[in-house]
Design a protein around this motif. Structure first.
Motif, PDB file in Angstrom:
ATOM      1  N   TYR A  54       0.839  -1.188   0.000  1.00 34.50           N
ATOM      2  CA  TYR A  54       0.000   0.000   0.000  1.00 34.50           C
ATOM      3  C   TYR A  54       0.879   1.244   0.000  1.00 34.50           C
ATOM      4  N   VAL A  56       0.999   4.508   1.616  1.00 37.90           N
ATOM      5  CA  VAL A  56       0.362   5.111   2.790  1.00 37.90           C
ATOM      6  C   VAL A  56       0.924   6.507   3.058  1.00 37.90           C
ATOM      7  N   THR A  67      -4.781  -0.390   5.382  1.00 37.40           N
ATOM      8  CA  THR A  67      -3.935  -1.574   5.510  1.00 37.40           C
ATOM      9  C   THR A  67      -4.596  -2.572   6.463  1.00 37.40           C
ATOM     10  N   HIS A  75      -3.679   3.364  -0.586  1.00 41.98           N
ATOM     11  CA  HIS A  75      -4.235   2.626  -1.718  1.00 41.98           C
ATOM     12  C   HIS A  75      -3.216   1.580  -2.147  1.00 41.98           C
ATOM     13  N   THR A  76      -3.716   0.499  -2.732  1.00 46.75           N
ATOM     14  CA  THR A  76      -2.829  -0.597  -3.125  1.00 46.75           C
ATOM     15  C   THR A  76      -1.967  -0.178  -4.308  1.00 46.75           C
TER      16      THR A  76
END
Length: 209
Positions: A54, A56, A67, A75-76
């Motif tokens: 992710y 972050v 997460t 977001h991934t």
């Protein structure tokens, strides 16, 4: 020979005859009982799912996910295509299922060999969480955690520092790896700013504590 003497001799002869010509049977008895089956315990560790990375970084407007363990907004990302810049932060969770079966079984999880090091402006660190997502990093002793299973006696399960696992939780331990790229390290960043080595753990039986 008088009658009294004859009677004594006859008695002696009779005793001799009995001693030489008669056998005695001894008693015997056989008893059988059902046998028993002894079943071995179990010590095993397996990876759970594929780690997802992710982004972050603070202040992202597209932080549509969190997460799985720490709950950080982000977001991934696909590390193959993600391009970091100074100030970025990324996180991934590596989860493991620990299976311990045995009344006197305790095992140490060794995370001391995690290749999480600083490189080219990026710094990395890891924290450890149990199956309930409670941080247990402070229980590390020399990079190791001592786990006991649900079959263990009260003395093992109640020992300070021991981490209890069960038979139902999908993942009993989570290794959360965070990579940060400080904004004041921009001059250190190169084409390959960071290469994360293998994230692996080992599980070894130890004497009960």
């Amino acid at each position: 020979m008088n009658k009294k003497t004859k009677g004594v001799l006859a008695g002696v002869a009779g005793i001799a005859l009995l001693a030489g010509g008669t056998t005695f049977a001894t008693w015997s008895e056989t008893l059988t009982q059902n046998g028993a089956t002894i079943t071995s315990g179990k010590l095993d560790i397996t990876g759970v799912s594929t780690p997802v990375w992710y982004d972050v970084t603070a202040g992202r407007s597209d932080a549509a996910a969190t997460t799985p363990v720490t709950g950080r907004a982000g977001h991934t990302i696909d590390l193959a295509t993600w391009r970091t810049v100074p100030g970025d932060s990324a996180e991934a969770t590596y989860s493991f299922d620990v299976a311990l079966e045995g009344d006197n079984l305790a095992a140490q999880l060794d995370v001391s060999n995690l290749r999480v090091v600083a490189a080219n402006g990026g710094t990395a660190a890891f924290k450890i969480y149990d199956g309930n997502r409670n941080e247990i990093t402070s229980k590390l002793v020399g990079g190791k955690l001592t786990f006991v299973g649900p079959d263990a006696g009260a003395d093992l399960r109640g020992a300070a520092g021991n981490v209890a696992v069960d038979k139902t939780t999908a993942a009993d331990v989570h290794v959360v790896v965070t990579v940060d790229f400080a904004s004041d390290k921009a001059a250190d960043m190169s084409a390959t700013v960071y290469q994360l080595g293998e994230v692996g753990v080992s599980l070894t039986q130890v004497a009960g504590a």
